[in-house]
Design a protein around this motif. Structure first.
Motif: not given
Length: 519
Positions: A232-235, A239-241, A457-458, A460-465
């Motif tokens: 999530l922090l990168q997104w 930042q690029q993965p 925050l580190n 994944t975005v999907l986990t946060w959703i």
């Protein structure tokens, strides 16, 4: 509407001493330490380290384990301080209820249910997978899965979940003894594997210790998953993965944090501990030290036996993969057996932890009160059976591996709020006896909370959703049922305090003579 009404410590202790909803105190410091080791040292010790090295940090996965272990260790010390003050079931849920209020406590309890339900189901399913692998290695070409057209049913999780559900219904002490025997065997196997692995280490595999950062697609290929699997922090920062480098060490720490989960489960059993003032902090401390040492040794062996680049080429890298690539294929059988034994003990402790969290929330009226009734063995038998059936059903009928990351975010959110609650309780109730104090309050607990949030925050975005969706479901239940049925809101807890004062000196629950009083 008072969403932040708090329960007093006296009310929390009163619930442990009245009616048919009190648990039996029969666990010592060693029982609690073994419980923590049992749940933390599972299949993860044989697989997650290799994955962290292959896809996140390279040889620096050793640092990922160290970071995750220190953060987890610091967080559980906050649990130890609370448990020495409030030896009641529920762990972080109960602790936050007495400090920052009912709504936050509900969120934490709901998160803990998510963590332990998902963890119990995932581990039970993987126990079946590794059992099948072990049987195959031993020459038995059989499967525990039964196929009905598009639907697949796996009967192996029913066996392991059913076995430990029966033990926990009969008594926590009985379960702890069986768990202890399995755990000692598991530790012996880990030590054996580490000693053998040291003979295959090549120092060249540790170079470069921190590999230069690379685009995630270059290492993971199609499996990189794009933005949804990006931290999530990168997104958020655009930042690029990437993998490896310093950011890889951090994302690796967020991944291997799963390996250290379980010590919050120890805190859920504090109501069943003899002399919790002494035994809970001691049990947590001993167990945590043992786990950190074992994981560090396994990480050193895994990254030293084979290059992280070779591990990254494997479909599902593990310690067994490292031995195979190093030419020691005979070790696969031992490791497969160790994984089966390791996961066995994890299942039991997660079943215990999930039941105790639901038990505490039910006893407060936030969930139906019938769930917190205790049977003749001093355990919530009906609830334990219901939890066992649910975990067995999910693990036998569904592919639950996709939800594994939900375990991490649920635990980290609980760790964060417990750490913040330490300075709040120090200011709110300085008069309470604390047999154990985490040093450096308020700054050390605040730093612990920030470190846990940093790991969150580190993820994944999907986990946060998925996490946000779970929270929204929880809010619907709280405002639709829990707020109106809360014993704190209806005044029933005050009556419980009066009843407890007639039958038992509440202060005695945190004194050295707890065992004598119970006898």
């Amino acid at each position: 509407m008072n969403l932040f009404r708090t329960k007093s410590v006296e009310q929390a202790l009163a619930e442990t001493a009245t009616g048919d909803r009190k648990l039996v105190r029969n666990l010592g410091a060693w029982d609690l330490a073994v419980m923590g080791v049992a749940v933390a040292v599972g299949a993860g010790i044989f697989s997650i380290g290799a994955q962290a090295a292959a896809f996140h940090a390279g040889p620096a996965a050793i640092l990922s384990f160290l970071i995750a272990g220190l953060i987890c260790g610091a967080a559980v010390m906050c649990y130890a301080e609370f448990a020495s003050m409030i030896p009641a079931a529920g762990s972080a849920y109960t602790f936050t209820y007495t400090t920052v209020g009912e709504l936050v406590a509900w969120i934490i309890g709901w998160d803990l249910i998510l963590e332990m339900l998902m963890a119990g189901s995932v581990v039970s399913k993987y126990w079946s997978v590794y059992l099948n692998d072990f049987l195959r290695l031993m020459g038995f070409n059989s499967s525990t899965e039964i196929h009905f057209g598009w639907f697949t049913f796996d009967w192996a999780p029913l066996i392991i979940v059913g076995f430990f559900t029966i033990l926990l219904v009969l008594g926590t002490k009985i379960g702890a003894r069986v768990d202890g025997a399995f755990t000692i065997l598991k530790i012996g196997i880990v030590v054996f594997v580490v000693i053998v692995g040291f003979f295959y280490i090549k120092m060249s595999n540790y170079t470069p210790f921190i590999p230069p950062s690379e685009p995630a697609s270059k290492v993971l290929g199609p499996a990189s998953g794009g933005a949804m699997t990006q931290p999530l922090l990168q997104w958020v920062t655009g930042q690029q993965p990437t993998v490896y480098g310093v950011s890889g060490i951090v994302s690796g720490a967020a991944l291997v944090f799963f390996s250290f989960l379980g010590f919050d489960v120890v805190a859920t059993a504090s109501e069943e501990a003899k002399n919790p003032k002494r035994n809970v902090p001691l049990g947590i401390g001993i167990g945590m030290l043992m786990v950190i040492v074992m994981y560090m040794l396994v990480a050193i062996v895994t990254t030293g036996m084979v290059s992280y680049k070779d591990l990254a080429k494997a479909k599902d890298p593990s310690l067994a993969t490292g031995f195979e690539l190093a030419g020691a294929t005979w070790a696969a059988k031992i490791i497969s057996f160790a994984i089966v034994i390791g996961m066995t003990t994890v299942v039991m402790v997660l079943l215990l932890g999930l039941t105790r969290v639901v038990f505490a929330m039910s006893r407060d009226g936030l969930l139906p009160r019938g769930l917190s009734e205790v049977g003749k063995h001093g355990t919530p038998a009906k609830l334990q059976i219901a939890v066992g059936v649910l975990v067995a059903f999910v693990s036998s009928c569904f592919n639950v591996s996709i939800l594994a990351d939900m375990v991490n975010i649920g635990t980290l959110s609980a760790f964060t709020l417990v750490a913040i609650s330490i300075p709040i309780m120090r200011k709110k109730r300085p008069d309470l006896p604390r047999s154990f104090k985490i040093p450096g309050s308020p700054w050390v607990p605040i730093l612990i909370a920030v470190a846990n949030l940093w790991l969150m925050l580190n993820l994944t975005v999907l986990t946060w959703i998925r996490f946000v969706v779970w929270l929204l479901i929880g809010f619907c239940i709280y405002f639709g049922y829990s707020y109106r049925h809360s014993l704190l809101g209806t005044g029933q807890l005050d009556k419980d305090v009066e009843e407890a004062e007639e039958n038992l000196d509440l202060a005695g629950l945190t004194e050295e003579n707890t065992e004598t009083r119970r006898a």
